[in-house]
Design an enzyme around this catalytic site. Sequence first.
Site, PDB file in Angstrom:
ATOM      1  N   CYS A   4       0.854  -1.241  -0.073  1.00  0.00           N
ATOM      2  CA  CYS A   4      -0.156   0.200   0.124  1.00  0.00           C
ATOM      3  C   CYS A   4       0.898   1.219   0.181  1.00  0.00           C
ATOM      4  O   CYS A   4       1.421   1.688   1.111  1.00  0.00           O
ATOM      5  CB  CYS A   4      -0.890  -0.076   1.148  1.00  0.00           C
ATOM      6  SG  CYS A   4      -2.025   1.296   1.241  1.00  0.00           S
ATOM      7  N   CYS A  33      -5.142  29.826 -20.109  1.00  0.00           N
ATOM      8  CA  CYS A  33      -5.583  28.786 -19.321  1.00  0.00           C
ATOM      9  C   CYS A  33      -4.806  27.373 -19.868  1.00  0.00           C
ATOM     10  O   CYS A  33      -4.719  27.090 -21.004  1.00  0.00           O
ATOM     11  CB  CYS A  33      -7.135  28.496 -19.507  1.00  0.00           C
ATOM     12  SG  CYS A  33      -7.725  26.919 -18.648  1.00  0.00           S
TER      13      CYS A  33
END
Length: 364
Positions: free
Chosen positions: A169, A198
């Site tokens: 994990c 943008c």
Amino acid sequence: MKNIFTFLFMLPLLTLTACGQSDKKQSKKNNATMENVINKPGNPYYSNTDTKKLNVSNEEWKKVLSPDLYAVAREADTERAFTGTMWNSEAKGTYYCAACGYKLFKSEQKFTSSCGWPSFFEQENKESITFKDDNSYGMKRIEANCGRCDAHLGHLFDDGPEPTGKRYCMNAISLDFVPDGVATNAANLETVVLGGGCFWCVEAVYQNLDGVKSVYSGYAGGMVEDPSYEQVCTGRTGAAEVVEITYDKTKTNLDEILQVFFTVHDPTTLNRQGADTGTQYRSVIFYKNENEKKAAQSLIAELNEKVFSNKIVTTLEPLKKFYKAEEYHQGYYENNKNKPYCQMVIQPKIEKFEKVFKDRLKKN
């Protein structure tokens, strides 16, 4: 100058609300990184080929790691679950330690777990990850660390799939991912940082240009170190929304990159692209050396003489540092094609690019 002058006759692009104004705010802290491992400026310890054990002080690591990565790698912090997209990504490639570049996992060893963190059932080799007992927070766990630099990666559990039954994990920020085919000859790769309004728009265009290996949205040119999107949007940081483009010099070049740049945005409007206004939306080329600066100056002079009736206001600024934007900005168009901004602002820019540079599109 192939095809570049034809954009004089293209219709103006439609405009809508300013970039990102309708999107919910998200914190930049602990966002997953998907950086190209070939390009880790400022980190002398990063290598995806050197396997020698590192013995580096935390003081030195603090100088070369971002604050978020340092907190996880050197202080065993844990990022939020379901951060970014790495946890459920099925892309084929290799995962490296984000601190030192050591190879940790292949995508074939990865599985999608409901835990919300990138999960693997097997490590790349027995030296790539080391383990030690972790009894913090009243729990008994097995901590997983990088075999080369001892960076904290995550924990090992016994609830994974066959054939190992293990679940590595991992914190996404602890990993760098390189898709198959990207890690080619590093000597042929170059980067350039551009701002043309943008960053969603500019990123979406360059992702379709043949020879471009990766495009990341981010920030550059400001006074604030590693700014957040919310900070940049105030217009008070001095930073601009930019993209970092990594390209293969054997397939494209800086001249073509800049031709595309001046084709898909309006370089004659000061601090504005459509409805996006403010210094964060300025037209800017961040140069790394005098050769890049001179190439940009030469092209601007030619365009001012032959193409534009209004003077180009694109600024040329030395690149000090590129800060990668939050993960939800990366690949924004691909992940949000049905949103009005994508359909009415970004899509026309892509169509214009595809028309002018139709012979230079990536082959699917």
